[in-house]
Design a protein around this motif. Structure first.
Motif, PDB file in Angstrom:
ATOM      1  N   SER A  28       0.828  -1.212   0.000  1.00 32.77           N
ATOM      2  CA  SER A  28       0.000   0.000   0.000  1.00 32.77           C
ATOM      3  C   SER A  28       0.859   1.257   0.000  1.00 32.77           C
ATOM      4  O   SER A  28       0.585   2.209  -0.741  1.00 32.77           O
ATOM      5  N   VAL A  29       1.898   1.282   0.806  1.00 37.73           N
ATOM      6  CA  VAL A  29       2.794   2.442   0.836  1.00 37.73           C
ATOM      7  C   VAL A  29       3.475   2.611  -0.514  1.00 37.73           C
ATOM      8  O   VAL A  29       3.565   3.721  -1.054  1.00 37.73           O
ATOM      9  N   ALA A  30       3.954   1.516  -1.091  1.00 40.83           N
ATOM     10  CA  ALA A  30       4.626   1.598  -2.391  1.00 40.83           C
ATOM     11  C   ALA A  30       3.659   2.002  -3.497  1.00 40.83           C
ATOM     12  O   ALA A  30       4.033   2.699  -4.439  1.00 40.83           O
ATOM     13  N   MET A  31       2.409   1.611  -3.387  1.00 42.47           N
ATOM     14  CA  MET A  31       1.424   1.925  -4.428  1.00 42.47           C
ATOM     15  C   MET A  31       1.076   3.409  -4.440  1.00 42.47           C
ATOM     16  O   MET A  31       0.888   3.987  -5.505  1.00 42.47           O
ATOM     17  N   PHE A  32       0.986   4.023  -3.283  1.00 43.88           N
ATOM     18  CA  PHE A  32       0.454   5.380  -3.212  1.00 43.88           C
ATOM     19  C   PHE A  32       1.491   6.456  -2.872  1.00 43.88           C
ATOM     20  O   PHE A  32       1.130   7.614  -2.733  1.00 43.88           O
ATOM     21  N   THR A  33       2.746   6.098  -2.752  1.00 40.60           N
ATOM     22  CA  THR A  33       3.744   7.128  -2.480  1.00 40.60           C
ATOM     23  C   THR A  33       4.036   7.915  -3.756  1.00 40.60           C
ATOM     24  O   THR A  33       3.910   7.406  -4.853  1.00 40.60           O
ATOM     25  N   ARG A  34       4.419   9.166  -3.590  1.00 39.05           N
ATOM     26  CA  ARG A  34       4.641  10.030  -4.743  1.00 39.05           C
ATOM     27  C   ARG A  34       6.075  10.043  -5.220  1.00 39.05           C
ATOM     28  O   ARG A  34       6.361  10.607  -6.260  1.00 39.05           O
ATOM     29  N   SER A  35       6.987   9.467  -4.489  1.00 39.45           N
ATOM     30  CA  SER A  35       8.374   9.551  -4.938  1.00 39.45           C
ATOM     31  C   SER A  35       9.086   8.210  -4.780  1.00 39.45           C
ATOM     32  O   SER A  35       9.504   7.849  -3.699  1.00 39.45           O
ATOM     33  N   TRP A  36       9.201   7.491  -5.863  1.00 39.08           N
ATOM     34  CA  TRP A  36      10.012   6.283  -5.885  1.00 39.08           C
ATOM     35  C   TRP A  36      11.454   6.672  -6.143  1.00 39.08           C
ATOM     36  O   TRP A  36      12.365   6.111  -5.566  1.00 39.08           O
ATOM     37  N   ALA A  43      21.624  19.034  -6.651  1.00 36.38           N
ATOM     38  CA  ALA A  43      22.073  18.835  -8.031  1.00 36.38           C
ATOM     39  C   ALA A  43      21.588  19.988  -8.903  1.00 36.38           C
ATOM     40  O   ALA A  43      20.407  20.331  -8.913  1.00 36.38           O
ATOM     41  N   TYR A  44      22.501  20.573  -9.635  1.00 35.53           N
ATOM     42  CA  TYR A  44      22.172  21.708 -10.487  1.00 35.53           C
ATOM     43  C   TYR A  44      21.777  21.194 -11.873  1.00 35.53           C
ATOM     44  O   TYR A  44      22.426  20.328 -12.433  1.00 35.53           O
ATOM     45  N   GLY A  45      20.712  21.736 -12.417  1.00 36.42           N
ATOM     46  CA  GLY A  45      20.285  21.393 -13.766  1.00 36.42           C
ATOM     47  C   GLY A  45      19.419  20.153 -13.863  1.00 36.42           C
ATOM     48  O   GLY A  45      19.162  19.667 -14.957  1.00 36.42           O
ATOM     49  N   THR A  46      18.977  19.606 -12.748  1.00 36.32           N
ATOM     50  CA  THR A  46      18.108  18.438 -12.781  1.00 36.32           C
ATOM     51  C   THR A  46      16.698  18.880 -13.098  1.00 36.32           C
ATOM     52  O   THR A  46      16.119  19.693 -12.382  1.00 36.32           O
ATOM     53  N   SER A  47      16.129  18.367 -14.183  1.00 33.86           N
ATOM     54  CA  SER A  47      14.798  18.816 -14.588  1.00 33.86           C
ATOM     55  C   SER A  47      13.691  17.916 -14.043  1.00 33.86           C
ATOM     56  O   SER A  47      12.546  18.327 -13.958  1.00 33.86           O
ATOM     57  N   VAL A  48      14.004  16.687 -13.665  1.00 33.47           N
ATOM     58  CA  VAL A  48      13.009  15.784 -13.080  1.00 33.47           C
ATOM     59  C   VAL A  48      13.267  15.737 -11.586  1.00 33.47           C
ATOM     60  O   VAL A  48      14.347  15.355 -11.143  1.00 33.47           O
ATOM     61  N   ASP A  49      12.263  16.130 -10.801  1.00 32.71           N
ATOM     62  CA  ASP A  49      12.433  16.204  -9.350  1.00 32.71           C
ATOM     63  C   ASP A  49      12.133  14.862  -8.691  1.00 32.71           C
ATOM     64  O   ASP A  49      12.953  14.309  -7.979  1.00 32.71           O
ATOM     65  N   LYS A  50      10.926  14.331  -8.924  1.00 29.07           N
ATOM     66  CA  LYS A  50      10.514  13.062  -8.327  1.00 29.07           C
ATOM     67  C   LYS A  50       9.698  12.284  -9.341  1.00 29.07           C
ATOM     68  O   LYS A  50       8.950  12.853 -10.124  1.00 29.07           O
TER      69      LYS A  50
END
Length: 112
Positions: A28-36, A43-50
């Motif tokens: 359940s936690v793995a299914m509904f968490t927003r950040s895997w 980090a500078y220049g990272t365009s994908v956060d989570k």
């Protein structure tokens, strides 16, 4: 006198129930968490956060097809967001067949 099987309480039975409950909670936690996967905050220049199973968060993400960087995506969005213009290109880029297979198997695991 013989005790019927349903009236017996064994340690292995309680262990099986406990493992089933723990497994359900973890799924359940793995299914509904927003950040895997989360980007390093420094980090500078990272365009994908989570990236989660159903949510994606961006910091000025531009699709590689957009060579002039006219459309940037910022903030968190549901992966099946139909109301954001151009989000189909993002979904095509980040929802690889492996990721879709993980979504399908996690959904089946959660339902069972």
């Amino acid at each position: 006198m013989v005790v019927p099987p349903r009236d017996r309480i064994t340690a292995s039975g309680w262990a099986a129930v406990a493992l089933q409950v723990i497994g359900f909670l973890l799924i359940s936690v793995a299914m509904f968490t927003r950040s895997w996967i989360a980007a390093e905050s420094k980090a500078y220049g990272t365009s994908v956060d989570k990236i989660g199973l159903w949510w994606q968060c961006f910091r000025s993400y531009s699709v590689p097809k957009d060579i002039y960087h006219q459309r940037l995506f910022v903030g968190c969005r549901w992966i099946f967001d139909a109301f954001t213009t151009g989000y189909d290109d993002v979904r095509e880029m980040l929802a690889t067949p492996f990721f879709v297979a993980v979504q399908v198997f996690f959904t089946l695991c959660f339902m069972l």
